[in-house]
Design a protein around this motif. Structure first.
Motif, PDB file in Angstrom:
ATOM      1  N   UNK A 174      22.976  17.246  68.248  1.00  0.00           N
ATOM      2  CA  UNK A 174      23.165  18.494  68.981  1.00  0.00           C
ATOM      3  C   UNK A 174      22.883  18.313  70.471  1.00  0.00           C
ATOM      4  N   UNK A 175      21.888  17.520  70.799  1.00  0.00           N
ATOM      5  CA  UNK A 175      21.547  17.292  72.205  1.00  0.00           C
ATOM      6  C   UNK A 175      22.672  16.542  72.913  1.00  0.00           C
ATOM      7  N   UNK A 176      23.361  15.671  72.210  1.00  0.00           N
ATOM      8  CA  UNK A 176      24.439  14.893  72.832  1.00  0.00           C
ATOM      9  C   UNK A 176      25.612  15.761  73.276  1.00  0.00           C
ATOM     10  N   UNK A 177      25.639  17.011  72.838  1.00  0.00           N
ATOM     11  CA  UNK A 177      26.693  17.920  73.293  1.00  0.00           C
ATOM     12  C   UNK A 177      26.550  18.230  74.781  1.00  0.00           C
ATOM     13  N   UNK A 178      25.309  18.032  75.321  1.00  0.00           N
ATOM     14  CA  UNK A 178      25.078  18.358  76.728  1.00  0.00           C
ATOM     15  C   UNK A 178      24.337  17.267  77.487  1.00  0.00           C
ATOM     16  N   UNK A 179      23.924  16.209  76.812  1.00  0.00           N
ATOM     17  CA  UNK A 179      23.113  15.158  77.421  1.00  0.00           C
ATOM     18  C   UNK A 179      23.984  13.955  77.804  1.00  0.00           C
ATOM     19  N   UNK A 180      23.660  13.350  78.923  1.00  0.00           N
ATOM     20  CA  UNK A 180      24.392  12.153  79.349  1.00  0.00           C
ATOM     21  C   UNK A 180      23.742  10.861  78.868  1.00  0.00           C
ATOM     22  N   UNK A 181      22.523  10.955  78.332  1.00  0.00           N
ATOM     23  CA  UNK A 181      21.807   9.759  77.903  1.00  0.00           C
ATOM     24  C   UNK A 181      21.052   9.067  79.016  1.00  0.00           C
ATOM     25  N   UNK A 182      21.023   9.659  80.187  1.00  0.00           N
ATOM     26  CA  UNK A 182      20.420   9.020  81.356  1.00  0.00           C
ATOM     27  C   UNK A 182      18.960   8.638  81.143  1.00  0.00           C
ATOM     28  N   UNK A 183      18.153   9.516  80.583  1.00  0.00           N
ATOM     29  CA  UNK A 183      16.732   9.221  80.380  1.00  0.00           C
ATOM     30  C   UNK A 183      16.522   8.035  79.462  1.00  0.00           C
ATOM     31  N   UNK A 184      17.223   8.023  78.336  1.00  0.00           N
ATOM     32  CA  UNK A 184      17.114   6.913  77.378  1.00  0.00           C
ATOM     33  C   UNK A 184      17.595   5.605  78.003  1.00  0.00           C
ATOM     34  N   UNK A 185      18.750   5.661  78.650  1.00  0.00           N
ATOM     35  CA  UNK A 185      19.330   4.445  79.210  1.00  0.00           C
ATOM     36  C   UNK A 185      18.533   3.910  80.392  1.00  0.00           C
ATOM     37  N   UNK A 186      18.037   4.798  81.239  1.00  0.00           N
ATOM     38  CA  UNK A 186      17.184   4.341  82.346  1.00  0.00           C
ATOM     39  C   UNK A 186      15.947   3.633  81.812  1.00  0.00           C
ATOM     40  N   UNK A 187      15.297   4.229  80.827  1.00  0.00           N
ATOM     41  CA  UNK A 187      14.095   3.609  80.253  1.00  0.00           C
ATOM     42  C   UNK A 187      14.435   2.241  79.682  1.00  0.00           C
ATOM     43  N   UNK A 188      15.571   2.128  78.989  1.00  0.00           N
ATOM     44  CA  UNK A 188      15.973   0.843  78.414  1.00  0.00           C
ATOM     45  C   UNK A 188      16.245  -0.193  79.502  1.00  0.00           C
ATOM     46  N   UNK A 189      17.134   0.123  80.425  1.00  0.00           N
ATOM     47  CA  UNK A 189      17.553  -0.867  81.418  1.00  0.00           C
ATOM     48  C   UNK A 189      16.461  -1.217  82.429  1.00  0.00           C
ATOM     49  N   UNK A 190      15.534  -0.300  82.657  1.00  0.00           N
ATOM     50  CA  UNK A 190      14.410  -0.587  83.546  1.00  0.00           C
ATOM     51  C   UNK A 190      13.196  -1.109  82.783  1.00  0.00           C
ATOM     52  N   UNK A 191      13.359  -1.222  81.466  1.00  0.00           N
ATOM     53  CA  UNK A 191      12.302  -1.740  80.587  1.00  0.00           C
ATOM     54  C   UNK A 191      10.973  -1.027  80.855  1.00  0.00           C
ATOM     55  N   UNK A 192      11.040   0.305  80.792  1.00  0.00           N
ATOM     56  CA  UNK A 192       9.844   1.106  81.016  1.00  0.00           C
ATOM     57  C   UNK A 192       9.646   2.063  79.845  1.00  0.00           C
ATOM     58  N   UNK A 193       8.534   2.782  79.873  1.00  0.00           N
ATOM     59  CA  UNK A 193       8.165   3.747  78.844  1.00  0.00           C
ATOM     60  C   UNK A 193       8.218   3.087  77.465  1.00  0.00           C
TER      61      UNK A 193
END
Length: 113
Positions: free
Chosen positions: A10-29
């Motif tokens: 349901x969240x993907x209907x409005x989310x770009x995934x930026x938070x998840x992807x930033x955390x992954x690619x910056x290897x943080x959180x």
């Protein structure tokens, strides 16, 4: 280490995934603890045919599944999905933000067996 990220459908209907992807690619959180190289193999929602998705993740060598922070916050099946995934993968129950969460702490489970 091969990583999958599952997000709330349901969240993907409005989310770009930026938070998840930033955390992954910056290897943080939630990804900060990985010392070796990490590869994103799967980024999808947890809806639909989850059995098929699990089988494909296994076939593609996924080692760990991160359930998105929106799954932790809003998915009624968060705990049961984490336990089910732990049959095959290490499970980290958030992607970005605080590990504790506002409503519930992140589930972190090492693969069974």
């Amino acid at each position: 280490m091969k990583i999958a990220i599952l997000v709330r459908e349901e969240t993907m209907q409005r989310c770009t995934g930026k938070g998840c992807l930033n955390a992954f690619f910056q290897k943080k959180e939630s990804f900060a603890g990985y010392e070796d190289e990490i590869e994103l193999v799967t980024f999808t929602h947890a809806g639909g045919d989850i059995d098929h998705k699990i089988e494909m993740m296994r076939k593609n060598g996924v080692d760990a599944v991160h359930l998105s922070s929106c799954m932790r916050a809003k998915a009624a099946n968060y705990e049961s999905l984490a336990k089910r995934l732990a049959e095959y993968f290490d499970v980290v129950g958030y992607t970005h933000g605080a590990e504790e969460g506002k409503e519930r702490a992140a589930i972190i489970i090492k693969k069974e067996g």
